[in-house]
Scaffold this motif. Sequence first.
Motif, PDB file in Angstrom:
ATOM      1  N   LYS B  30       1.323  -4.155  13.294  1.00 38.37           N
ATOM      2  CA  LYS B  30       0.031  -3.736  13.818  1.00 38.37           C
ATOM      3  C   LYS B  30       0.132  -2.417  14.587  1.00 38.37           C
ATOM      4  N   GLY B  31      -0.822  -1.555  14.361  1.00 37.56           N
ATOM      5  CA  GLY B  31      -0.888  -0.310  15.128  1.00 37.56           C
ATOM      6  C   GLY B  31       0.116   0.750  14.732  1.00 37.56           C
ATOM      7  N   THR B  32       0.740   0.597  13.578  1.00 44.42           N
ATOM      8  CA  THR B  32       1.717   1.615  13.153  1.00 44.42           C
ATOM      9  C   THR B  32       1.176   2.406  11.971  1.00 44.42           C
ATOM     10  N   ILE B  33       1.830   3.522  11.701  1.00 41.62           N
ATOM     11  CA  ILE B  33       1.608   4.203  10.429  1.00 41.62           C
ATOM     12  C   ILE B  33       2.851   3.949   9.604  1.00 41.62           C
ATOM     13  N   HIS B  34       2.681   3.189   8.535  1.00 37.33           N
ATOM     14  CA  HIS B  34       3.812   2.751   7.727  1.00 37.33           C
ATOM     15  C   HIS B  34       3.779   3.481   6.397  1.00 37.33           C
ATOM     16  N   GLY B  35       4.849   4.177   6.073  1.00 36.17           N
ATOM     17  CA  GLY B  35       4.882   4.911   4.814  1.00 36.17           C
ATOM     18  C   GLY B  35       5.487   4.081   3.702  1.00 36.17           C
ATOM     19  N   ILE B  36       4.916   4.232   2.516  1.00 32.21           N
ATOM     20  CA  ILE B  36       5.558   3.659   1.336  1.00 32.21           C
ATOM     21  C   ILE B  36       5.782   4.809   0.382  1.00 32.21           C
ATOM     22  N   ILE B  37       7.057   5.066   0.113  1.00 31.76           N
ATOM     23  CA  ILE B  37       7.368   6.240  -0.689  1.00 31.76           C
ATOM     24  C   ILE B  37       8.073   5.806  -1.954  1.00 31.76           C
ATOM     25  N   GLY B  38       7.843   6.546  -2.997  1.00 32.86           N
ATOM     26  CA  GLY B  38       8.473   6.220  -4.268  1.00 32.86           C
ATOM     27  C   GLY B  38       7.975   7.192  -5.307  1.00 32.86           C
ATOM     28  N   GLU B  39       8.688   7.265  -6.440  1.00 34.86           N
ATOM     29  CA  GLU B  39       8.286   8.183  -7.487  1.00 34.86           C
ATOM     30  C   GLU B  39       7.048   7.662  -8.196  1.00 34.86           C
ATOM     31  N   ASN B  40       6.464   8.527  -9.033  1.00 34.94           N
ATOM     32  CA  ASN B  40       5.357   8.059  -9.862  1.00 34.94           C
ATOM     33  C   ASN B  40       5.844   6.913 -10.719  1.00 34.94           C
ATOM     34  N   GLY B  41       5.067   5.861 -10.779  1.00 35.51           N
ATOM     35  CA  GLY B  41       5.452   4.733 -11.618  1.00 35.51           C
ATOM     36  C   GLY B  41       6.408   3.779 -10.934  1.00 35.51           C
ATOM     37  N   ALA B  42       6.655   3.963  -9.631  1.00 36.48           N
ATOM     38  CA  ALA B  42       7.558   3.054  -8.925  1.00 36.48           C
ATOM     39  C   ALA B  42       6.874   1.738  -8.575  1.00 36.48           C
ATOM     40  N   GLY B  43       5.542   1.708  -8.697  1.00 37.78           N
ATOM     41  CA  GLY B  43       4.821   0.466  -8.435  1.00 37.78           C
ATOM     42  C   GLY B  43       4.097   0.433  -7.102  1.00 37.78           C
ATOM     43  N   LYS B  44       4.002   1.591  -6.437  1.00 33.72           N
ATOM     44  CA  LYS B  44       3.338   1.633  -5.127  1.00 33.72           C
ATOM     45  C   LYS B  44       1.855   1.305  -5.243  1.00 33.72           C
ATOM     46  N   SER B  45       1.192   1.992  -6.173  1.00 32.45           N
ATOM     47  CA  SER B  45      -0.257   1.803  -6.298  1.00 32.45           C
ATOM     48  C   SER B  45      -0.578   0.393  -6.748  1.00 32.45           C
ATOM     49  N   THR B  46       0.224  -0.146  -7.645  1.00 26.12           N
ATOM     50  CA  THR B  46       0.002  -1.518  -8.104  1.00 26.12           C
ATOM     51  C   THR B  46       0.092  -2.480  -6.928  1.00 26.12           C
ATOM     52  N   LEU B  47       1.119  -2.301  -6.119  1.00 30.41           N
ATOM     53  CA  LEU B  47       1.315  -3.189  -4.973  1.00 30.41           C
ATOM     54  C   LEU B  47       0.105  -3.145  -4.044  1.00 30.41           C
ATOM     55  N   MET B  48      -0.365  -1.932  -3.777  1.00 35.83           N
ATOM     56  CA  MET B  48      -1.480  -1.812  -2.841  1.00 35.83           C
ATOM     57  C   MET B  48      -2.791  -2.310  -3.467  1.00 35.83           C
ATOM     58  N   SER B  49      -2.904  -2.174  -4.798  1.00 36.94           N
ATOM     59  CA  SER B  49      -4.087  -2.731  -5.454  1.00 36.94           C
ATOM     60  C   SER B  49      -4.082  -4.257  -5.364  1.00 36.94           C
ATOM     61  N   ILE B  50      -2.907  -4.836  -5.323  1.00 34.33           N
ATOM     62  CA  ILE B  50      -2.809  -6.288  -5.133  1.00 34.33           C
ATOM     63  C   ILE B  50      -3.255  -6.646  -3.712  1.00 34.33           C
ATOM     64  N   VAL B  51      -2.780  -5.869  -2.749  1.00 35.05           N
ATOM     65  CA  VAL B  51      -3.163  -6.133  -1.363  1.00 35.05           C
ATOM     66  C   VAL B  51      -4.672  -5.961  -1.188  1.00 35.05           C
ATOM     67  N   TYR B  52      -5.250  -5.031  -1.951  1.00 33.25           N
ATOM     68  CA  TYR B  52      -6.683  -4.796  -1.822  1.00 33.25           C
ATOM     69  C   TYR B  52      -7.494  -5.762  -2.699  1.00 33.25           C
ATOM     70  N   GLY B  53      -6.817  -6.618  -3.457  1.00 29.28           N
ATOM     71  CA  GLY B  53      -7.539  -7.631  -4.229  1.00 29.28           C
ATOM     72  C   GLY B  53      -8.045  -7.154  -5.580  1.00 29.28           C
ATOM     73  N   LEU B  54      -7.697  -5.910  -5.972  1.00 22.16           N
ATOM     74  CA  LEU B  54      -8.150  -5.420  -7.273  1.00 22.16           C
ATOM     75  C   LEU B  54      -7.375  -6.084  -8.401  1.00 22.16           C
ATOM     76  N   TYR B  55      -6.071  -6.214  -8.217  1.00 23.14           N
ATOM     77  CA  TYR B  55      -5.240  -6.943  -9.165  1.00 23.14           C
ATOM     78  C   TYR B  55      -4.797  -8.232  -8.491  1.00 23.14           C
ATOM     79  N   GLN B  56      -4.538  -9.249  -9.290  1.00 23.30           N
ATOM     80  CA  GLN B  56      -4.009 -10.476  -8.726  1.00 23.30           C
ATOM     81  C   GLN B  56      -2.513 -10.572  -9.035  1.00 23.30           C
ATOM     82  N   ALA B  57      -1.726 -10.893  -7.999  1.00 21.56           N
ATOM     83  CA  ALA B  57      -0.278 -11.003  -8.184  1.00 21.56           C
ATOM     84  C   ALA B  57       0.028 -12.209  -9.067  1.00 21.56           C
ATOM     85  N   ASP B  58       1.122 -12.091  -9.847  1.00 19.74           N
ATOM     86  CA  ASP B  58       1.540 -13.231 -10.657  1.00 19.74           C
ATOM     87  C   ASP B  58       2.130 -14.323  -9.767  1.00 19.74           C
TER      88      ASP B  58
END
Lengths: 323, 506
Positions: B30-58
């Motif tokens: 809580k209250g931090t700025i947390h970076g997630i870094i990785g190359e294109n296609g590393a799965g960052k956006s997918t992970l965050m789309s899961i957290v945002y409820g756009l995709y459902q995790a398996d």
Amino acid sequence: MEFLSDLASITNSTLRISTPLVFAAMAGIFAERSGVIDFSLEGKMLMAAFVAAVGSYFFGNPWAGLLMAIIACVSLSMLHGFASVTHKGDQVVSCVAINILIIGLTTALAAAWFGQAGLTPTLTDDQRFLEITLPFADALREVPIIGLIYSDILSGHYIFVYLAYLSVPIVYWIVFKTSFGLRVRAVGENPSAVDTAGINVFAMRYKALAINGVLIAFAGAHLSTAVNANFFREMSAGRGYLALAAMIFGKWHPKTALLACLLFGFTDALQIRLQGVELPAIGTIPVQLIQAVPYVLTVVLLAGFVGKAIAPRAIGQPYIKER
Amino acid sequence: MVSPILQLTNISKSFGHVQANKNINLTINKGTIHGIIGENGAGKSTLMSIVYGLYQADSGTIKVNEKEIKLKSPRDSIENGIGMVHQHFMLVENFTVLENIVLGFEGEVVFGKNLEKAKIDLKNLCETYNLNVDLDSVISDLSVGFRQRVEILKSLYRGAEVFILDEPTGVLTPQEVDELFKILRSLKEEGKTIVLITHKLNEIMDLTSEVSVMRQGEIVGHTKTETTNREKLAEMMVGRSVLLRINKSKTKRGDVAFRVENLTVKDDLDVTRVKNINLEIHAGEILGLAGVTGNGQTELLEALSGIRKVESGEIFLNGEKISDSSELLNPRELKEKGLAHIPEDRQRMGLVTDFKASENLIFGYHDQEPYSKSSIMNENKILDYSKRVMEEYDVRPRSPHLMTSNFSGGNQQKLILSRELNENPKILLIGQPTRGVDIGAIEFIHQRLIDMRDKGAAILLVSVELEEILSLSDRIAVMFDGMIVGERVNEDVTDRELGLLMAGVA
């Protein structure tokens, strides 16, 4: 004076002739604003005309016919949605399929049920909608101007005529003044924005299509249970396409679409009025030529005078969420 | 006392055969700025789309404030205080700011009281966070930076406590980036939590207190930002050590190889996009053309490469006029004169993505020896050549028969690069060489460009990545609103100065 009464009669016919166009254009606005192309207005109007005539005949009540027409058209809209929203099929193909299906289906069913290809039995006055004379219309007829407008233009129409023009402000209000309308417009522009706001894109499109089905049913019922007293083969006669053109010409906006419908209605009323009339210097214009006017006008308007008709951005594109 | 606001346990997600996320464990405090870094296609956006409820995790669980939640749609995550600013903004362009923000949260069937209340709330939020957004503006009239603020305001209005920002600086000028960072810091001061997804190391170092590194769908490391540095992070991202600054010698500048005089170009809608431009590129130098997207770079490149009509002005190649308003050499003729073009949009213009890799590798030379003889293509020769080139350019996977669309962005770019550099062009026009390309491939591509320069080629590098311009160019020109608004020698310029030029204010 003769000019005035001519004008009144042409205006009166314009209102009547434009009625199915107005319903269809309003129906089209709902579908297309939500991002679903609706080329099947024509087929649905034909279906509604058939079902309304058959329903009125069997139940002996035009309202029952109208209700059945609504059920039939909403079902067709759902079919269109099932193919093109749920299964992401090509929206134009789905519409063309519906249009062709309905032409054949109505003719075949009429033949099977009534023994006449593409004709339903003539409805009695109890089984159809009749012209409504507005209160005091007869009393006011002799009053100058007011009498002309009220008694000769506004009075004496079928109920659908009044409903059609009433539907325009209602559609405007729903589309632009309610949260439902905001969502419909958004889903036709950028469905991802709607999805990320936690609204179901597919459900929105189905809801818009359902309203589309209700509205187009009125257009068909008007043709077969009000203006005419039976259904006949291909009686929609391209009005669905004409309404679609009016909607595009009106830039997917209820007010301007209404004006476009009235313009088409007016040219049609004029061509009926001009048939056989000798014009100064020109002489009698062949009927065929006059009858072509509304269609030529459609092509010319759409090709040249629409200006930038900016369609809803996501129109025609099925929404695909996951890559 | 630090307490976790968001905890992911064993999150996995596959798309068909591709596993985008593998057993991800991640805790955001809580209250931090947390970076997630990785190359294109590393799965960052997918992970965050899961957290945002756009995709459902398996599989796996998500806890917010130490309470497990089920996310079936974005609605669920919004209600749990999660907001997301997507890389491509989720805005309806012909709606007003206000309409975009209330969409889905209107709170009333017919607009009225709640809309008025929303206006007041939003004005207050704007003041608190210094967002300065006019609620009645239509989105299409706003700059990219302001559109992003609308997204932030939207999340604030929906009551977000956690803000996920997916590559937020990709489309911003340096000044806009500064403004954004100010806003993010003030969000943090108000106790909000920020998750910053990026592939830019500088942003992680500047802004975050903790960082998680992703590679090939997995989290490969967590660390406090203060205990790491750019090199270590880059190594974790790629899985081997990388050169962040390219090693290059001083330019051995030759004669003028390419000259543009008073060039004016219009786009398809008849709008003048390139206004009276003059450029000179010498043999053996890289001229970097910086600028925010949409300031005429695309049309300029197209005109120079012979695929767009020149309105007025002239283009010279080694002193010979190749184009003016009445004459336009086609790309093939230009190629024969030693000009190569690597277009900005590789999938639309650089490749036929439905072709095999081997076919794209020889495209344009397919009717020439040795690939073709009397109009019959020689499959074996093409295959031999493809194998050799794919080895040389380290294209992965090394499968000449694979459909081009199945290669990653970086590997697709290498296919084009090998095709265009193979003939040793004298002039190279290259647009956005590393857009959507991972860091390992960027290093390779940059090195190839420097090699070309050292062999005496004149290179025009058009890029919206300022860092790329600065690390490769010998001279830098800045384009704004169709004009060259400044030209500098690389050593004498700061990125601040370039940023001001790019924004059209200097």
